[in-house]
Design an enzyme around this catalytic site. Structure first.
Site, mmCIF file in Angstrom:
data_model
loop_
_atom_site.group_PDB
_atom_site.id
_atom_site.type_symbol
_atom_site.label_atom_id
_atom_site.label_comp_id
_atom_site.label_asym_id
_atom_site.label_seq_id
_atom_site.Cartn_x
_atom_site.Cartn_y
_atom_site.Cartn_z
ATOM 1 N N GLU A 142 0.848 -1.197 0.000
ATOM 2 C CA GLU A 142 0.000 0.000 0.000
ATOM 3 C C GLU A 142 0.879 1.240 0.000
ATOM 4 O OE1 GLU A 142 -2.523 1.681 -0.729
ATOM 5 O OE2 GLU A 142 -4.056 1.013 0.701
ATOM 6 N N ASP A 143 0.342 2.349 -0.507
ATOM 7 C CA ASP A 143 1.114 3.589 -0.515
ATOM 8 C C ASP A 143 1.085 4.282 0.842
ATOM 9 O OD1 ASP A 143 -1.568 4.186 -0.769
ATOM 10 O OD2 ASP A 143 -1.302 5.745 -2.290
ATOM 11 N N ASP A 146 -3.728 5.759 6.365
ATOM 12 C CA ASP A 146 -4.230 7.011 6.927
ATOM 13 C C ASP A 146 -4.972 6.695 8.224
ATOM 14 O OD1 ASP A 146 -5.461 9.480 7.436
ATOM 15 O OD2 ASP A 146 -5.589 9.975 5.319
ATOM 16 N N PHE A 195 -1.755 16.381 3.813
ATOM 17 C CA PHE A 195 -2.167 15.708 2.577
ATOM 18 C C PHE A 195 -0.976 15.711 1.633
ATOM 19 C CE2 PHE A 195 -4.268 14.341 -1.149
ATOM 20 C CZ PHE A 195 -5.392 13.654 -0.708
ATOM 21 N N ARG A 208 0.220 11.965 -9.680
ATOM 22 C CA ARG A 208 0.866 10.656 -9.723
ATOM 23 C C ARG A 208 2.170 10.726 -10.525
ATOM 24 N NH1 ARG A 208 -2.766 7.075 -7.437
ATOM 25 N NH2 ARG A 208 -4.976 7.316 -7.939
#
Length: 228
Positions: A142-143, A146, A195, A208
């Site tokens: 996963e990136d 959160d 963010f 991206r």
């Protein structure tokens, strides 16, 4: 800062912690695509540092699994860059160490965000039949973690197909008061409650194509927001 329960669980994990007051790096010290120059506040994690940290995570993963075969499951879209680099580095280790681990790859696409907010539920909008993972060692890539709700829901979905084992590697773990306390098995960086975009992390599908992990500014949020 994370909650006490999160900090306790994280104490056994190895990661680089980026402080809340970390200033990062000026944009003009890096190669930033011209179309994003007015949309970013600063570079928080340069691509070179991400690359080195990913190499160490690859080594940790190989040492954990030993001679066991694994299926590396990429969470699209944000995880594709970290996934690609991580798999490449595991392959290098396989060629140059006394033992190697057999790898297969698979993909799943999820959606849980609109603009800056989580929708509160996981939506599987693409991917192969997860039944193929039954009885196998699965490494989910996963990136960013959160709140942790999305990953918890994915792990519940995974348990229904009865894999042999499941571990999670996340490039980023965000410190947020909304965290449910979930901590992945492998963590690249613990980051402030900002963010972040770049290195395949997006804001409504933009950014991206940015190599470094950067902090988006108010201009970028307004320019690329989805009108509801």
């Amino acid at each position: 800062m994370t909650t006490n329960s999160t900090e306790t669980k994280a104490s056994a994990k190895s990661f680089i912690k980026i402080a809340d007051d970390e200033k990062g790096y000026p944009l003009d010290q890096f190669c930033i695509p011209k179309h994003y120059e007015e949309d970013l506040e600063r570079v928080l994690i340069p691509e070179g540092l991400i690359n080195d940290r990913t190499e160490r995570l690859a080594r940790d993963i190989v040492e954990t699994f030993g001679n066991e075969a694994i299926v590396v499951l990429c969470v699209l879209k944000g995880g594709y860059k970290f996934f690609t680099d991580l798999v490449d580095k595991i392959q290098v280790l396989n060629r140059n160490r006394g033992h190697s681990i057999q790898m297969a790859v698979d993909f799943i696409r999820l959606k849980s965000y609109m603009n800056e907010s989580s929708t509160g539920k996981i939506e599987v909008i693409g991917g192969d039949n997860l039944e193929n993972l039954k009885g196998k060692n699965v490494l989910i890539v996963e990136d960013i973690i959160d709140t942790g709700r999305t990953m918890q829901q994915l792990l519940e979905l995974m348990s229904s197909v009865q894999p042999k084992s499941v571990k999670v590697a996340s490039l980023l773990l965000k410190r947020t008061p909304l965290s449910v306390g979930y901590i992945p098995d492998y963590i690249g960086f613990e980051v402030p409650n900002l963010f972040l975009v770049g290195y395949a992390l997006d804001y409504n599908e933009f950014f991206r194509d940015l190599s470094h992990i950067c902090v988006i500014n108010s201009n970028g949020k307004e320019k690329y927001s989805i009108q509801q």
